[in-house]
Design a protein around this motif. Sequence first.
Motif: not given
Length: 208
Positions: A196-200, A202-208
Amino acid sequence: MTGEVGLRERKKAATRAALSAAANRLAVELGVEHVTVEAIAAAADVSPRTFHNYFSSREEAIVASIIDWADRLTDELERRPADEPIWDSLQDVYLATLDDSADARARMVAQIQMVMANPTVIANQLAAFDAMRRRFAAAIAARTGTDASRDLYPHLIAGAAAQAVKTSMDLWAAGQTDRPLRELVADGFAQLRAGLPQPGRQTGRPAS
């Protein structure tokens, strides 16, 4: 003798399924409060006495399809290859039983509305889902070498898988998404398997 026993069990299962289907149909059509044991028995072409051989109440009959579904799913799970990853087994077993059709969606909507309008049916449904989770946990424990009487793992896996399916069904039935039900369930399983990775994130970038 074995053939006679098998035939007798199939007849009993058919009668139980007919009673459950009749109870569910009448509850959706008339409202639970207007459904009687006598009406259910008549719709299934059996006597009220026969009804009581299978169910203790109309509410139990209404949700019996959940228990029967759990039995079929567990039987299928137990037949999967012993070396197959448990998440693969669970996903394939669940997906094989799902119906994406418009008719299925309409039936599910009517079912949900009927259940939510009656607290007693809600209680029976919750009990049925809990029984389903425990059956799955026992099957998962046998597959994974864990102990369902003391280990968290089989219960967590069973509960998470069931919740992924139920949540997908709820969103699909409510029309909150135009994605097919099977696609939603597969996505739910994929997210659980990924932790259950938090959306946005996965690559270390904040969710938009």
